[in-house]
Design an enzyme around this catalytic site. Structure first.
Site, PDB file in Angstrom:
ATOM      1  CG  ASP A  62      56.379  79.099  18.243  1.00  0.00           C
ATOM      2  OD1 ASP A  62      56.656  77.922  17.954  1.00  0.00           O
ATOM      3  OD2 ASP A  62      55.286  79.439  18.727  1.00  0.00           O
ATOM      4  CG  HIS A 105      51.162  85.249  19.963  1.00  0.00           C
ATOM      5  ND1 HIS A 105      50.297  84.259  20.375  1.00  0.00           N
ATOM      6  CD2 HIS A 105      51.953  84.659  19.042  1.00  0.00           C
ATOM      7  CE1 HIS A 105      50.566  83.127  19.743  1.00  0.00           C
ATOM      8  NE2 HIS A 105      51.571  83.354  18.921  1.00  0.00           N
ATOM      9  CD  GLN A 170      55.467  82.673  20.253  1.00  0.00           C
ATOM     10  OE1 GLN A 170      55.646  82.018  21.277  1.00  0.00           O
ATOM     11  NE2 GLN A 170      54.986  82.131  19.147  1.00  0.00           N
ATOM     12  NE  ARG A 200      46.376  75.636  13.285  1.00  0.00           N
ATOM     13  CZ  ARG A 200      47.142  76.091  14.278  1.00  0.00           C
ATOM     14  NH1 ARG A 200      47.658  77.288  14.241  1.00  0.00           N
ATOM     15  NH2 ARG A 200      47.407  75.325  15.313  1.00  0.00           N
ATOM     16  CG  ASP A 202      48.259  80.014  16.487  1.00  0.00           C
ATOM     17  OD1 ASP A 202      48.524  78.816  16.368  1.00  0.00           O
ATOM     18  OD2 ASP A 202      48.858  80.776  17.276  1.00  0.00           O
ATOM     19  CE1 TYR A 206      44.780  79.360  25.896  1.00  0.00           C
ATOM     20  CE2 TYR A 206      45.812  79.421  23.724  1.00  0.00           C
ATOM     21  CZ  TYR A 206      45.364  78.705  24.817  1.00  0.00           C
ATOM     22  OH  TYR A 206      45.494  77.338  24.837  1.00  0.00           O
ATOM     23  CG  LEU A 207      41.544  86.043  20.733  1.00  0.00           C
ATOM     24  CD1 LEU A 207      40.555  86.497  19.670  1.00  0.00           C
ATOM     25  CD2 LEU A 207      42.962  86.019  20.169  1.00  0.00           C
ATOM     26  CD  GLU A 209      44.809  89.057  27.998  1.00  0.00           C
ATOM     27  OE1 GLU A 209      44.565  90.260  27.800  1.00  0.00           O
ATOM     28  OE2 GLU A 209      45.107  88.257  27.090  1.00  0.00           O
ATOM     29  CD  GLU A 244      46.224  75.869  18.181  1.00  0.00           C
ATOM     30  OE1 GLU A 244      47.055  75.043  18.566  1.00  0.00           O
ATOM     31  OE2 GLU A 244      46.443  77.094  18.222  1.00  0.00           O
TER      32      GLU A 244
HETATM   33  C1  GLC Z   1      49.691  77.155  18.238  1.00  0.00           C
HETATM   34  C2  GLC Z   1      50.618  76.520  17.234  1.00  0.00           C
HETATM   35  C3  GLC Z   1      51.963  76.307  17.864  1.00  0.00           C
HETATM   36  C4  GLC Z   1      52.491  77.630  18.351  1.00  0.00           C
HETATM   37  C5  GLC Z   1      51.496  78.330  19.268  1.00  0.00           C
HETATM   38  C6  GLC Z   1      51.872  79.757  19.515  1.00  0.00           C
HETATM   39  O1  GLC Z   1      49.434  76.312  19.307  1.00  0.00           O
HETATM   40  O2  GLC Z   1      50.071  75.324  16.752  1.00  0.00           O
HETATM   41  O3  GLC Z   1      52.858  75.709  16.972  1.00  0.00           O
HETATM   42  O4  GLC Z   1      53.705  77.441  19.041  1.00  0.00           O
HETATM   43  O5  GLC Z   1      50.201  78.365  18.698  1.00  0.00           O
HETATM   44  O6  GLC Z   1      51.614  80.536  18.379  1.00  0.00           O
END
Ligand code: GLC
Ligand code: CA
Length: 538
Positions: A62, A105, A170, A200, A202, A206-207, A209, A244
């Site tokens: 990814d 992840h 992942q 940043r 990411d 979702y950390l 559950e 994000e």
């Molecule tokens: C974020 C990233 C994306 C990635 C995903 C999983 O959304 O911007 O590119 O695939 O996280 O890490």
């Protein structure tokens, strides 16, 4: 580097994908030394901060968002020494650097996961989320809906299912486990000690559950992020966290908390509405999203953007709006991905320079700190023949030579083909050509960035819509600490008149963005050509 701890409040970010930017050693892959060689260029844009997409060792399933070692650099990209040189090179030019921190992840190749799956008694077993059943947390949505059927995958070696919000390569880390939380702080410390200016963060929603929830934005996540922030404030003041969270504004707002969680968050719902407003020639979607955007603490800022390395996500719109946007901007099904559009800005705008400039100017007029995605400053195209999001991650187009100045490798050894068909062909769309042309998009972007920086009221000021008596013409004022600016945009492809506010009619005013628009005293109307726009001092 200046020591202004609030540097991110009125800044411009530039997003760099290292693999795509510049190759220093001729292996067809961009690398850190290549990026260092282009720092003068980045500085010439007038931006404040580089956001580096993941640069860590990774099997690249990814594009590096699958990390197999958190504290090193991918060999193809260079070494930690190169990284230090990059930080120094950037700082000596007054540029900051934030790196991607993928904390939700790891890669399945990470030694933690390898140990975790191999032995139930291992201390690493609990680093991930395992279950005998794949029926837990049924209310968590699937993000990569085009390719994934479940958030659970069976692992033969472990004899259990593991939880993953993205690709099965992942696996999600288990934030219930205090050891995981400690490890992540250790990772952060490692990079902060090397001198980076922030992260940043990411995929933060979702950390954790929890059964009976959609497993997004849980209170536990906020508790942990506040701890991370306290750690930064204590040991690394002035370094930032940019979150994000692809969520509705009311769900993102808690990530700012009382100014003691994340410094910045992307404003996802604004982005599609900029495209919608342009398509419908109507400011209504913009007005709607700002009405729905709560105010944020003074030490916080939104990050705004038109495009990035992912699909242009249409998650935060209604089904009807999504269909409209798909029809308008992604007529070919290959242009669509998951709930989004995998195209770059210039092709989305039909490569019409007027629309590209106007949409950028609109973004730079609105609250927040804008991010510019590499290549969009020269209007690069995309390649929908490539799978997944690769089509918007092609090599940077530096010049018209056979290898476009990206690399000395043979083009067939490049990590990705160059864009070589009209109208986005690297022989016509490239940095050198635009550098030399005062009317180029590149030079327009430089001018826009410098005007934006000179007007901090655009970053943090109030936003007041102005009635133009023509729905296709959007106008608003931005005011802050005694400064003020009036902005106006013709979203349509025909010439239009717009009523201008009385306070502007007192003296002659010239547009600050060199559009030749001028306000003459006592005239009540301003005539705008198709897609014309302007900024005027108040
Ligand atoms: C974020 C990233 C994306 C990635 C995903 C999983 O959304 O911007 O590119 O695939 O996280 O890490
Ligand atoms: Ca290289």
């Amino acid at each position: 580097m200046d020591d202004n701890q609030n540097w991110y409040l009125n800044a411009i970010f530039y997003q760099v994908y290292v693999r795509a930017f510049c190759d220093s050693n001729g292996d067809g892959q961009g690398d850190l030394q290549g990026l260092i060689s282009k720092l003068d260029y980045i500085q010439s844009l007038g931006v404040d901060c580089i956001w580096l997409m993941p640069i860590y060792p990774s099997p690249l399933r990814d594009d590096g968002y699958d990390i197999s070692n958190f504290t090193d650099v991918l060999r193809e990209y260079g070494t930690l020494e190169d990284f230090k040189a990059l930080i120094n090179g950037a700082h000596s030019r007054g540029l900051r650097i934030v790196t991607d921190l993928v904390l939700n992840h790891t890669s399945d190749q990470h030694p933690w996961f390898q140990a975790s799956r191999s032995d139930r008694a291992s201390t690493f077993r609990d680093y991930y989320v395992w279950s005998d059943s794949d029926q837990k947390y049924p209310d968590a949505r699937i993000i990569f809906i085009d390719t994934q059927k479940s958030n659970w995958s069976w692992d033969e070696k472990a004899g259990q299912y593991f939880w993953h919000r993205f690709y099965p390569t992942q696996p999600d880390l288990n934030y219930e486990n205090p050891a995981v939380r400690t490890e992540i702080l250790r990772v952060m410390r490692f990079w902060l000690d090397l001198g980076i200016d922030g992260f940043r963060a990411d995929a933060i929603p979702y950390l954790y559950e929890r059964e009976g929830t959609n497993c997004e934005n849980l209170p536990e996540t906020h508790t942990f992020l506040k701890q991370v922030r306290a750690f930064l404030d204590k040991y690394y003041p002035g370094r930032i966290l940019l979150g994000e969270a692809n969520q509705w504004p009311e769900d993102v707002r808690p990530y700012f908390a009382d100014g003691n969680e994340l410094h910045m968050n992307f404003h996802f719902p604004l982005m599609p509405r900029l495209y919608l407003a342009l398509h419908e020639q109507d400011a209504a979607p913009l007005k709607w999203v700002f009405e729905r955007t709560p105010s944020i603490p003074k030490n916080c800022q939104w990050c705004t953007f038109l495009r990035n390395h992912d699909e242009l996500t249409l998650e935060m719109v209604t089904d009807e709006e999504r269909d409209t946007l798909w029809r308008a901007y992604a007529p070919d099904p290959r242009m669509r991905l998951n709930l989004g559009i995998r195209r770059r800005l210039a092709p989305l705008m039909g490569n019409d320079p007027r629309r590209i400039r106007m949409l950028n100017a609109l973004l730079y007029s609105l609250p927040g700190t804008p991010i510019l995605y590499y290549g969009d400053e020269i209007g690069m195209g995309d390649n929908i023949e490539l799978p997944d999001r690769n089509g918007v991650r092609t090599p940077m187009q530096w010049d018209e030579t056979r290898r476009s100045g990206f690399s000395t490798a043979k083009p067939d050894q490049f990590y990705s083909p160059l864009i070589d068909t009209a109208p986005f062909d690297f022989r016509s769309v490239n940095v050198v050509a635009q550098d030399n042309d005062p009317d180029s998009l590149l030079n327009f972007m430089r001018m826009l960035i410098s005007q934006r920086k000179a007007h901090p009221e655009l970053a943090s000021g109030t936003l007041e819509w102005v009635e133009t008596e023509n729905p296709g013409v959007v106008a608003f004022t931005r005011r802050w600490e005694g400064k003020g600016i009036f902005t106006i945009f013709n979203l349509g492809d025909t010439s239009r008149g717009a009523r201008i506010p009385r306070e502007l009619r007192t003296e002659p005013r010239l547009d600050l963005l060199n559009s030749y628009l001028r306000i003459v005293p006592d005239s009540t109307n301003l005539n705008l050509k198709p897609f014309q726009f302007g900024w005027f001092n108040l």
